[in-house]
Design a protein around this motif. Structure first.
Motif, PDB file in Angstrom:
ATOM      1  N   CYS A 177       3.416  -2.620  -2.328  1.00 37.92           N
ATOM      2  CA  CYS A 177       3.035  -1.213  -2.473  1.00 37.92           C
ATOM      3  C   CYS A 177       2.457  -0.980  -3.866  1.00 37.92           C
ATOM      4  O   CYS A 177       2.991  -1.471  -4.863  1.00 37.92           O
ATOM      5  CB  CYS A 177       4.249  -0.325  -2.263  1.00 37.92           C
ATOM      6  SG  CYS A 177       5.022  -0.552  -0.640  1.00 37.92           S
ATOM      7  N   TRP A 178       1.394  -0.179  -3.901  1.00 34.50           N
ATOM      8  CA  TRP A 178       0.650   0.048  -5.142  1.00 34.50           C
ATOM      9  C   TRP A 178       0.610   1.542  -5.470  1.00 34.50           C
ATOM     10  O   TRP A 178       0.492   2.385  -4.571  1.00 34.50           O
ATOM     11  CB  TRP A 178      -0.782  -0.468  -5.004  1.00 34.50           C
ATOM     12  CG  TRP A 178      -0.844  -1.914  -4.638  1.00 34.50           C
ATOM     13  CD1 TRP A 178      -0.571  -2.471  -3.420  1.00 34.50           C
ATOM     14  CD2 TRP A 178      -1.164  -3.008  -5.505  1.00 34.50           C
ATOM     15  NE1 TRP A 178      -0.713  -3.833  -3.467  1.00 34.50           N
ATOM     16  CE2 TRP A 178      -1.075  -4.195  -4.732  1.00 34.50           C
ATOM     17  CE3 TRP A 178      -1.530  -3.102  -6.828  1.00 34.50           C
ATOM     18  CZ2 TRP A 178      -1.345  -5.458  -5.259  1.00 34.50           C
ATOM     19  CZ3 TRP A 178      -1.803  -4.351  -7.363  1.00 34.50           C
ATOM     20  CH2 TRP A 178      -1.697  -5.515  -6.587  1.00 34.50           C
ATOM     21  N   VAL A 179       0.709   1.829  -6.746  1.00 30.44           N
ATOM     22  CA  VAL A 179       0.582   3.204  -7.242  1.00 30.44           C
ATOM     23  C   VAL A 179      -0.347   3.185  -8.448  1.00 30.44           C
ATOM     24  O   VAL A 179      -0.039   2.548  -9.466  1.00 30.44           O
ATOM     25  CB  VAL A 179       1.949   3.795  -7.637  1.00 30.44           C
ATOM     26  CG1 VAL A 179       1.764   5.187  -8.242  1.00 30.44           C
ATOM     27  CG2 VAL A 179       2.875   3.866  -6.436  1.00 30.44           C
ATOM     28  N   GLU A 180      -1.497   3.850  -8.326  1.00 31.70           N
ATOM     29  CA  GLU A 180      -2.476   3.956  -9.417  1.00 31.70           C
ATOM     30  C   GLU A 180      -2.778   2.587 -10.035  1.00 31.70           C
ATOM     31  O   GLU A 180      -2.649   2.375 -11.236  1.00 31.70           O
ATOM     32  CB  GLU A 180      -1.982   4.940 -10.484  1.00 31.70           C
ATOM     33  CG  GLU A 180      -1.886   6.378  -9.950  1.00 31.70           C
ATOM     34  CD  GLU A 180      -1.469   7.357 -11.019  1.00 31.70           C
ATOM     35  OE1 GLU A 180      -1.140   6.921 -12.140  1.00 31.70           O
ATOM     36  OE2 GLU A 180      -1.470   8.576 -10.733  1.00 31.70           O
ATOM     37  N   ASN A 181      -3.136   1.644  -9.157  1.00 28.23           N
ATOM     38  CA  ASN A 181      -3.562   0.296  -9.551  1.00 28.23           C
ATOM     39  C   ASN A 181      -2.416  -0.625  -9.970  1.00 28.23           C
ATOM     40  O   ASN A 181      -2.662  -1.769 -10.352  1.00 28.23           O
ATOM     41  CB  ASN A 181      -4.591   0.327 -10.688  1.00 28.23           C
ATOM     42  CG  ASN A 181      -6.005   0.260 -10.164  1.00 28.23           C
ATOM     43  OD1 ASN A 181      -6.247   0.054  -8.975  1.00 28.23           O
ATOM     44  ND2 ASN A 181      -6.970   0.424 -11.039  1.00 28.23           N
ATOM     45  N   ILE A 182      -1.176  -0.159  -9.915  1.00 32.51           N
ATOM     46  CA  ILE A 182      -0.032  -0.980 -10.305  1.00 32.51           C
ATOM     47  C   ILE A 182       0.820  -1.289  -9.082  1.00 32.51           C
ATOM     48  O   ILE A 182       1.181  -0.389  -8.320  1.00 32.51           O
ATOM     49  CB  ILE A 182       0.821  -0.265 -11.371  1.00 32.51           C
ATOM     50  CG1 ILE A 182      -0.002  -0.011 -12.631  1.00 32.51           C
ATOM     51  CG2 ILE A 182       2.070  -1.064 -11.711  1.00 32.51           C
ATOM     52  CD1 ILE A 182       0.702   0.812 -13.678  1.00 32.51           C
ATOM     53  N   CYS A 183       1.159  -2.573  -8.888  1.00 30.73           N
ATOM     54  CA  CYS A 183       2.020  -2.964  -7.783  1.00 30.73           C
ATOM     55  C   CYS A 183       3.470  -2.711  -8.196  1.00 30.73           C
ATOM     56  O   CYS A 183       3.961  -3.294  -9.168  1.00 30.73           O
ATOM     57  CB  CYS A 183       1.809  -4.447  -7.449  1.00 30.73           C
ATOM     58  SG  CYS A 183       2.722  -4.966  -5.977  1.00 30.73           S
TER      59      CYS A 183
ATOM     60  N   GLY B 120      -0.910  -2.790   0.373  1.00 26.98           N
ATOM     61  CA  GLY B 120      -2.044  -3.679   0.166  1.00 26.98           C
ATOM     62  C   GLY B 120      -1.625  -5.117  -0.043  1.00 26.98           C
ATOM     63  O   GLY B 120      -0.443  -5.423  -0.244  1.00 26.98           O
ATOM     64  N   ARG B 121      -2.618  -5.991  -0.008  1.00 22.99           N
ATOM     65  CA  ARG B 121      -2.398  -7.427  -0.235  1.00 22.99           C
ATOM     66  C   ARG B 121      -3.356  -7.909  -1.308  1.00 22.99           C
ATOM     67  O   ARG B 121      -4.550  -7.636  -1.245  1.00 22.99           O
ATOM     68  CB  ARG B 121      -2.624  -8.219   1.060  1.00 22.99           C
ATOM     69  CG  ARG B 121      -1.665  -7.880   2.191  1.00 22.99           C
ATOM     70  CD  ARG B 121      -1.940  -8.749   3.422  1.00 22.99           C
ATOM     71  NE  ARG B 121      -0.974  -8.511   4.473  1.00 22.99           N
ATOM     72  CZ  ARG B 121      -1.165  -7.638   5.468  1.00 22.99           C
ATOM     73  NH1 ARG B 121      -2.296  -6.949   5.519  1.00 22.99           N
ATOM     74  NH2 ARG B 121      -0.239  -7.472   6.389  1.00 22.99           N
ATOM     75  N   TYR B 122      -2.801  -8.655  -2.261  1.00 21.06           N
ATOM     76  CA  TYR B 122      -3.608  -9.213  -3.342  1.00 21.06           C
ATOM     77  C   TYR B 122      -3.551 -10.736  -3.251  1.00 21.06           C
ATOM     78  O   TYR B 122      -2.467 -11.333  -3.298  1.00 21.06           O
ATOM     79  CB  TYR B 122      -3.096  -8.737  -4.700  1.00 21.06           C
ATOM     80  CG  TYR B 122      -3.992  -9.135  -5.854  1.00 21.06           C
ATOM     81  CD1 TYR B 122      -5.012  -8.293  -6.283  1.00 21.06           C
ATOM     82  CD2 TYR B 122      -3.830 -10.351  -6.508  1.00 21.06           C
ATOM     83  CE1 TYR B 122      -5.838  -8.645  -7.340  1.00 21.06           C
ATOM     84  CE2 TYR B 122      -4.655 -10.718  -7.567  1.00 21.06           C
ATOM     85  CZ  TYR B 122      -5.660  -9.860  -7.966  1.00 21.06           C
ATOM     86  OH  TYR B 122      -6.475 -10.217  -9.002  1.00 21.06           O
TER      87      TYR B 122
END
Length: 253
Positions: free
Chosen positions: A185-191, A171-173
């Motif tokens: 890369c994100w896992v459970e809302n954490i980058c 994703g991109r923030y």
């Protein structure tokens, strides 16, 4: 001499009365045992066609019916204390549940427009939240899942993959106040792994970063990374397969 007379066939009165009591066509008002009220078309004693149904609790449905179910296009509303009605759902129905495309207006002022399946948000849709946040993307059983974009109150937004309502995958923030893009890369809302880039509109932001981005000055940064649980797992080969795919994709860009 007397002759035999052939008995005429006939329908017993009880059965005839039952046939005549079956509702067909338009009825002005039919009340249930609970005093719910229906006005509309019937077929073989079932609501079928166009009709309006009002419950004792104040629910009003106006629209299409099929074999006793809300089926087709219809509008569901709730009665307010001042005897007016507030819209709850407007769209397509299948066998009594929202299915297809429709608008849903929630009691907390959230609004959803998109696809439904078996009464749940499913497929592509847009959600306007009462706290002024916004999501557009894919849903699975009422949860954000797949590709989607979420815009926060402060103007920052995330676009990428979701799983069970959480940012998960590549994703991109966009940090719109500083003019930076965080891609990773994100896992459970954490980058868990990312790289930072300046975006084209950085100079128009209210708190733009220095240009170029200054070198990282965190003391003992390598030691901090080595002690991180995520990097420990990565080092010993226990990284999640989905996350590994995400990291590989990131490294190839």
């Amino acid at each position: 001499m007397p002759t035999k007379r052939k008995l005429r066939s006939f329908t017993p009165l009880l059965i005839e009365a039952e046939k005549r009591s079956v509702k067909n066509g338009v009825h002005h008002a039919v009340f249930t045992s609970r005093f719910d009220k229906y006005v509309g078309d019937w077929k073989n004693d079932l609501k079928d066609g166009k009709g309006a149904f009002v419950t004792v609790s104040g629910k009003l449905y106006e629209g299409d019916w099929y074999k006793g179910f809300r089926h087709g296009f219809g509008v569901l509303s709730n009665k307010l204390p001042d005897n007016t009605y507030k819209l709850e759902y407007r769209g397509e129905w299948v066998r009594g549940k929202p299915e297809g495309v429709g608008w849903r207006y929630y009691g907390n002022e959230d609004v959803y427009f998109g696809f439904w399946k078996s009464g749940q948000k499913h497929g592509y849709g847009k959600m306007w939240y009462s706290d002024n946040t916004f999501y557009t993307g894919y849903w699975n059983k009422d949860q954000r899942e797949g590709l989607g974009m979420f815009v926060e109150v402060n103007g920052n937004w995330y676009e990428g993959h979701w799983e069970k309502n959480l940012k998960s995958g590549f994703g991109r923030y966009y940090h719109m106040h500083t003019g930076q893009l965080q891609e990773g890369c994100w896992v459970e809302n954490i980058c868990v792994k990312s790289m930072m880039l300046d975006i084209d509109v950085r100079q128009y932001c209210d708190r733009p970063t220095q240009y170029p981005i200054p070198m990282e000055q965190l003391q003992d940064s390598r030691l901090i990374l080595e002690k991180s649980e995520f990097w420990v797992k990565q080092k010993i080969g226990r990284i999640d397969k989905k996350l590994q795919t995400c990291i590989d994709k990131m490294n190839s860009t």
